[in-house]
Design a protein around this motif. Structure first.
Motif, short mmCIF file in Angstrom:
data_model
loop_
_atom_site.label_atom_id
_atom_site.label_comp_id
_atom_site.label_asym_id
_atom_site.label_seq_id
_atom_site.Cartn_x
_atom_site.Cartn_y
_atom_site.Cartn_z
N ILE A 1 -4.60 -7.67 14.92
CA ILE A 1 -4.01 -7.68 13.64
C ILE A 1 -3.38 -6.35 13.39
N GLY B 1 -0.61 -3.65 11.25
CA GLY B 1 0.26 -3.43 10.30
C GLY B 1 -0.11 -2.42 9.50
N LYS C 1 -4.78 -6.84 6.28
CA LYS C 1 -5.61 -6.72 7.67
C LYS C 1 -7.09 -7.35 7.12
N THR C 2 -7.59 -6.50 6.35
CA THR C 2 -9.01 -6.78 6.09
C THR C 2 -9.10 -7.68 5.11
N ASP D 1 -13.40 -5.59 12.05
CA ASP D 1 -12.61 -4.76 11.28
C ASP D 1 -12.73 -3.35 11.84
N SER E 1 -9.00 -6.35 13.41
CA SER E 1 -7.73 -5.40 12.86
C SER E 1 -7.83 -4.11 13.42
N HIS F 1 -5.70 -0.23 13.87
CA HIS F 1 -4.92 0.83 13.35
C HIS F 1 -3.92 1.37 14.44
N LEU G 1 1.62 -7.74 10.54
CA LEU G 1 1.73 -8.16 9.25
C LEU G 1 2.75 -7.09 8.51
N TRP H 1 3.54 -13.43 15.31
CA TRP H 1 2.48 -13.46 16.10
C TRP H 1 2.85 -14.40 17.59
#
Length: 257
Positions: free
Chosen positions: A36, A38, A44-45, A166, A197, A199, A214, A222
């Motif tokens: 994920i 964004g 995301k979290t 995460d 998620s 970065h 996102l 997606w």
């Protein structure tokens, strides 16, 4: 093998209005490794916590193996779904081994003590994360990266069918970033569902089979990572000009100053 299905799902992101255009209808299937992506604050979290049934959705439904999660007992969810948080919080004084053994809790009867098998699974997880020598140390004495590895070991000891993670590379040096992602890839390869998620778009490009993007100002998209990780999709996602090359046949993105 498990499947986690999102049906017109909207996560309840604090201080952000919901919009039906952002609803998610996705099937996270066994063997897939989802990233994920964004910008900060996009949710995301919050989405991961919603998938773990820690937060109620704003609307829509989540199904685990074709059953609404809202109708499943908490113990059943804990046996099938595991989550690793972005930051590990010390709830009580514990050794590293004790913290990893908490992953076995959903598989125990009330008041049942951990068996030799549970302890063996915990040590196997510690060994996989290179933490056996830390087993009797207080968890509070570990560095951020070591705690991250201990949290991943607890998730491994839990042995869920659905792994929600995460920021798995948070606080980790390069060697352990690769080790952590390798462990997650192993889980997908044996039929688990892995949803993370992230970065770092390059981590997603190197490891993920599928991605969910996102956006802060447009509907999400997606699908397969190979199709969606492009400059056209990522530059508006991060509001950043990117240069692209390839590494081992996969894209590598570099921000342009």
């Amino acid at each position: 093998m498990s499947e986690l299905a999102l049906i017109q799902l909207l996560a309840a992101i604090p201080n952000k209005p919901t919009c039906s255009d952002n609803a998610l209808s996705i099937r996270f299937q066994a063997g897939q490794m989802w990233g994920i992506l964004g910008p900060n604050g996009v949710g995301k979290t919050t989405l991961l916590h919603t998938l773990a049934a820690l937060l109620p959705p704003a609307s829509g439904q989540i199904e685990l193996n074709h059953q609404p999660m809202s109708q499943l007992p908490r113990l059943t969810l804990a046996q099938h779904i595991g989550i690793m948080f972005q930051e590990y919080q010390d709830g009580f004084p514990a050794t590293v081994l004790e913290s990893v053994l908490l992953g076995r809790f959903p598989h125990l009867s009330p008041w049942e003590m951990e068996s030799e098998r549970d302890v063996a699974l915990a040590y196997a997880a510690l060994a996989r994360l290179d933490l056996v020598d830390f087993a009797q140390r207080p968890l509070s004495s570990l560095s951020g990266g070591e705690r991250q590895r201990a949290a991943l070991a607890a998730l491994m000891a839990q042995a869920p069918q659905v792994w929600l993670v995460d920021e798995p590379t948070n606080h980790l040096d390069l060697h352990y970033q690769v080790a952590a992602m390798g462990l997650l890839a192993e889980q997908a390869n044996v039929g688990k569902v892995v949803v993370m998620s992230l970065h770092d778009v390059n981590v997603a490009a190197q490891w993920c089979s599928h991605v969910l993007l996102l956006y802060p100002d447009r509907p999400p998209i997606w699908g397969e990572a190979a199709n969606l990780l492009t400059q056209d999709n990522l530059e508006p996602l991060y509001r950043q000009k990117l240069a692209m090359t390839t590494l081992n046949g996969k894209p590598l993105f570099v921000p342009v100053a």
